[in-house]
Scaffold this active site. Structure first.
Site, PDB file in Angstrom:
ATOM      1  N   HIS A   1      -3.871 -14.189  -5.988  1.00 16.30           N
ATOM      2  CA  HIS A   1      -2.691 -14.030  -6.854  1.00 16.30           C
ATOM      3  C   HIS A   1      -1.448 -14.057  -5.972  1.00 16.30           C
ATOM      4  O   HIS A   1      -1.168 -13.098  -5.264  1.00 16.30           O
ATOM      5  CB  HIS A   1      -2.840 -12.691  -7.596  1.00 16.30           C
ATOM      6  CG  HIS A   1      -1.683 -12.344  -8.486  1.00 16.30           C
ATOM      7  ND1 HIS A   1      -1.514 -11.076  -9.009  1.00 16.30           N
ATOM      8  CD2 HIS A   1      -0.643 -13.077  -8.962  1.00 16.30           C
ATOM      9  CE1 HIS A   1      -0.420 -11.046  -9.760  1.00 16.30           C
ATOM     10  NE2 HIS A   1       0.128 -12.247  -9.739  1.00 16.30           N
TER      11      HIS A   1
ATOM     12  N   HIS B   1     -10.165 -10.069  -6.283  1.00 15.04           N
ATOM     13  CA  HIS B   1      -8.750 -10.396  -6.507  1.00 15.04           C
ATOM     14  C   HIS B   1      -7.949 -10.044  -5.252  1.00 15.04           C
ATOM     15  O   HIS B   1      -8.046  -8.940  -4.726  1.00 15.04           O
ATOM     16  CB  HIS B   1      -8.256  -9.591  -7.709  1.00 15.04           C
ATOM     17  CG  HIS B   1      -6.888  -9.921  -8.191  1.00 15.04           C
ATOM     18  ND1 HIS B   1      -6.619 -10.985  -9.028  1.00 15.04           N
ATOM     19  CD2 HIS B   1      -5.697  -9.307  -7.978  1.00 15.04           C
ATOM     20  CE1 HIS B   1      -5.316 -11.011  -9.304  1.00 15.04           C
ATOM     21  NE2 HIS B   1      -4.724 -10.001  -8.679  1.00 15.04           N
TER      22      HIS B   1
ATOM     23  N   ASP C   1      -4.165  -9.964  -3.689  1.00  9.66           N
ATOM     24  CA  ASP C   1      -2.746  -9.957  -4.056  1.00  9.66           C
ATOM     25  C   ASP C   1      -1.855 -10.233  -2.845  1.00  9.66           C
ATOM     26  O   ASP C   1      -1.780  -9.414  -1.942  1.00  9.66           O
ATOM     27  CB  ASP C   1      -2.363  -8.577  -4.607  1.00  9.66           C
ATOM     28  CG  ASP C   1      -2.902  -8.345  -6.001  1.00  9.66           C
ATOM     29  OD1 ASP C   1      -2.597  -9.148  -6.906  1.00  9.66           O
ATOM     30  OD2 ASP C   1      -3.638  -7.353  -6.188  1.00  9.66           O
TER      31      ASP C   1
ATOM     32  N   GLY D   1       4.049  -6.121  -8.141  1.00  7.43           N
ATOM     33  CA  GLY D   1       4.592  -5.552  -6.905  1.00  7.43           C
ATOM     34  C   GLY D   1       3.823  -4.352  -6.390  1.00  7.43           C
ATOM     35  O   GLY D   1       3.759  -4.133  -5.187  1.00  7.43           O
TER      36      GLY D   1
ATOM     37  N   ASP E   1      -3.775  -8.222 -15.572  1.00  4.83           N
ATOM     38  CA  ASP E   1      -3.652  -7.531 -14.279  1.00  4.83           C
ATOM     39  C   ASP E   1      -2.618  -6.414 -14.369  1.00  4.83           C
ATOM     40  O   ASP E   1      -1.445  -6.667 -14.648  1.00  4.83           O
ATOM     41  CB  ASP E   1      -3.221  -8.591 -13.237  1.00  4.83           C
ATOM     42  CG  ASP E   1      -3.138  -8.061 -11.828  1.00  4.83           C
ATOM     43  OD1 ASP E   1      -3.474  -6.884 -11.579  1.00  4.83           O
ATOM     44  OD2 ASP E   1      -2.734  -8.858 -10.937  1.00  4.83           O
TER      45      ASP E   1
ATOM     46  N   MET F   1       0.526 -10.580 -16.672  1.00  2.00           N
ATOM     47  CA  MET F   1       0.794  -9.319 -15.971  1.00  2.00           C
ATOM     48  C   MET F   1       1.029  -8.219 -17.005  1.00  2.00           C
ATOM     49  O   MET F   1       1.875  -8.355 -17.885  1.00  2.00           O
ATOM     50  CB  MET F   1       2.022  -9.450 -15.062  1.00  2.00           C
ATOM     51  CG  MET F   1       1.793 -10.254 -13.795  1.00  2.00           C
ATOM     52  SD  MET F   1       0.407  -9.722 -12.772  1.00  2.00           S
ATOM     53  CE  MET F   1       0.866  -8.032 -12.378  1.00  2.00           C
TER      54      MET F   1
ATOM     55  N   MET G   1       2.183 -13.680  -5.333  1.00  2.00           N
ATOM     56  CA  MET G   1       3.471 -13.145  -5.782  1.00  2.00           C
ATOM     57  C   MET G   1       4.485 -13.488  -4.711  1.00  2.00           C
ATOM     58  O   MET G   1       4.999 -12.621  -3.999  1.00  2.00           O
ATOM     59  CB  MET G   1       3.341 -11.628  -6.022  1.00  2.00           C
ATOM     60  CG  MET G   1       2.577 -11.314  -7.304  1.00  2.00           C
ATOM     61  SD  MET G   1       1.962  -9.631  -7.352  1.00  2.00           S
ATOM     62  CE  MET G   1       0.456  -9.844  -6.416  1.00  2.00           C
TER      63      MET G   1
ATOM     64  N   MET H   1       1.921 -10.686  -1.516  1.00  2.00           N
ATOM     65  CA  MET H   1       3.319 -10.385  -1.884  1.00  2.00           C
ATOM     66  C   MET H   1       4.231 -10.656  -0.702  1.00  2.00           C
ATOM     67  O   MET H   1       3.898 -10.287   0.427  1.00  2.00           O
ATOM     68  CB  MET H   1       3.448  -8.907  -2.260  1.00  2.00           C
ATOM     69  CG  MET H   1       2.523  -8.465  -3.368  1.00  2.00           C
ATOM     70  SD  MET H   1       2.749  -6.711  -3.691  1.00  2.00           S
ATOM     71  CE  MET H   1       1.429  -6.444  -4.881  1.00  2.00           C
TER      72      MET H   1
ATOM     73  N   SER I   1      -9.198  -5.650  -7.391  1.00  2.00           N
ATOM     74  CA  SER I   1      -8.102  -6.004  -6.493  1.00  2.00           C
ATOM     75  C   SER I   1      -8.190  -5.200  -5.197  1.00  2.00           C
ATOM     76  O   SER I   1      -8.041  -3.979  -5.200  1.00  2.00           O
ATOM     77  CB  SER I   1      -6.758  -5.719  -7.165  1.00  2.00           C
ATOM     78  OG  SER I   1      -5.736  -5.764  -6.186  1.00  2.00           O
TER      79      SER I   1
HETATM   80  C1  DX5 Z   1       0.201  -5.769  -8.933  1.00  2.00           C
HETATM   81  C2  DX5 Z   1      -1.011  -6.564  -8.545  1.00  2.00           C
HETATM   82  C3  DX5 Z   1      -2.275  -6.005  -9.075  1.00  2.00           C
HETATM   83  C4  DX5 Z   1      -2.613  -4.633  -8.585  1.00  2.00           C
HETATM   84  C5  DX5 Z   1      -3.255  -3.932  -9.752  1.00  2.00           C
HETATM   85  O1  DX5 Z   1       1.345  -6.479  -8.691  1.00  2.00           O
HETATM   86  O2  DX5 Z   1      -0.914  -7.882  -8.997  1.00  2.00           O
HETATM   87  O3  DX5 Z   1      -3.374  -6.891  -8.886  1.00  2.00           O
HETATM   88  O4  DX5 Z   1      -3.479  -4.606  -7.497  1.00  2.00           O
HETATM   89  O5  DX5 Z   1      -3.425  -2.604  -9.443  1.00  2.00           O
HETATM   90  P1  DX5 Z   1      -3.849  -1.512 -10.522  1.00  2.00           P
HETATM   91  O6  DX5 Z   1      -5.181  -1.929 -11.069  1.00  2.00           O
HETATM   92  O7  DX5 Z   1      -3.921  -0.263  -9.708  1.00  2.00           O
HETATM   93  O8  DX5 Z   1      -2.782  -1.465 -11.578  1.00  2.00           O
HETATM   94 ZN    ZN Z   2      -2.778  -9.175  -8.904  1.00  2.00          ZN
END
Ligand code: DX5
Ligand code: ZN
Length: 216
Positions: free
Chosen positions: A66, A33, A35, A142, A175, A137, A68, A37, A8
């Site tokens: 992904h 990946h 993310d 977040g 994740d 998840m 969110m 948000m 990610s």
């Molecule tokens: C969190 C994201 C993840 C995040 C994971 O909401 O969806 O993809 O980047 O980070 P780590 O691997 O540090 O938990």
């Molecule tokens: Zn993610």
């Protein structure tokens, strides 16, 4: 069962995004990946289209986006246009998951659906045949750097059983809080794709951490 790693970039150094994406490109990671948000579906804002396009320019590997964000249906076509190969939206973020699935299919991307840690796995049953991947998840979405929620293992097992019955080709992605310490348990529970942010990008040798996770 197929094993993949999807680092990610949320945990990358955005001042050196090209360098960090190239590192992933040269590693054994299968995907990248991304993310997104919106500050509404989750209490944090990450980045959107310009950053996705910047990653797309340097990456040859599939981009695993992904979302969110609330009402993902509004933006699916643009994420596909800007380079997403996989688009995963949250079941909790829309009133019409089938419509989102249809929009992703229409865009040419592969379809993923995600559930937060408190959403029952059973809630996926009505649509599991329609998707290519489910993202479980293993932290509250977040933020990167959170602790893996151990109950996620049972949720992966439950989903794998459901998939065996209803969609044997389904990929299960997990994740949050994943590293070479727990990767093996996750694969054994039935996961195919492990997302990892902090453990990869904060590692002294990110490629070695990716290797360790893959062969855990
Ligand atoms: C969190 C994201 C993840 C995040 C994971 O909401 O969806 O993809 O980047 O980070 P780590 O691997 O540090 O938990
Ligand atoms: Zn993610």
């Amino acid at each position: 069962m197929e094993r993949m790693i999807s680092p990610s970039v949320l945990a990358a150094d955005f001042g050196h995004l090209e360098r960090d994406v190239k590192m992933v490109e040269q590693s054994e990671a299968a995907w990248i990946h991304v993310d997104v948000m919106d500050g509404v579906f989750v209490p944090n804002i990450s980045f959107g289209f310009p950053v996705l396009r910047a990653i797309r320019k340097v990456a040859a590997k599939p981009l695993d986006v992904h979302l969110m964000i609330t009402e993902p249906e509004r933006y699916i076509a643009r994420f596909a246009h800007d380079g997403a190969d996989w688009i995963t939206f949250h079941l909790e973020a829309t009133d019409d998951a089938l419509h989102c699935i249809h929009l992703i299919r229409e865009s040419g991307a592969k379809v993923g659906i995600s559930i937060k840690p408190k959403t029952p796995v059973e809630s996926l049953r009505p649509i599991i045949r329609e998707v290519d991947m489910v993202l479980i998840m293993s932290v509250e979405p977040g933020f990167g750097g959170q602790k893996f929620i151990p109950e996620s293992l049972d949720r992966i097992r439950e989903l794998r059983l459901m998939a065996e019955e209803l969609n044997p080709d389904l990929l299960i992605e997990v994740d949050g809080g994943i590293s070479s310490e727990n990767a093996r348990l996750l694969y054994e529970a039935g996961a195919n794709v492990l997302v990892a942010g902090s453990s990869v990008f904060k590692a002294e040798d990110p490629a070695a951490e990716i290797h360790a996770m893959l062969h855990a």
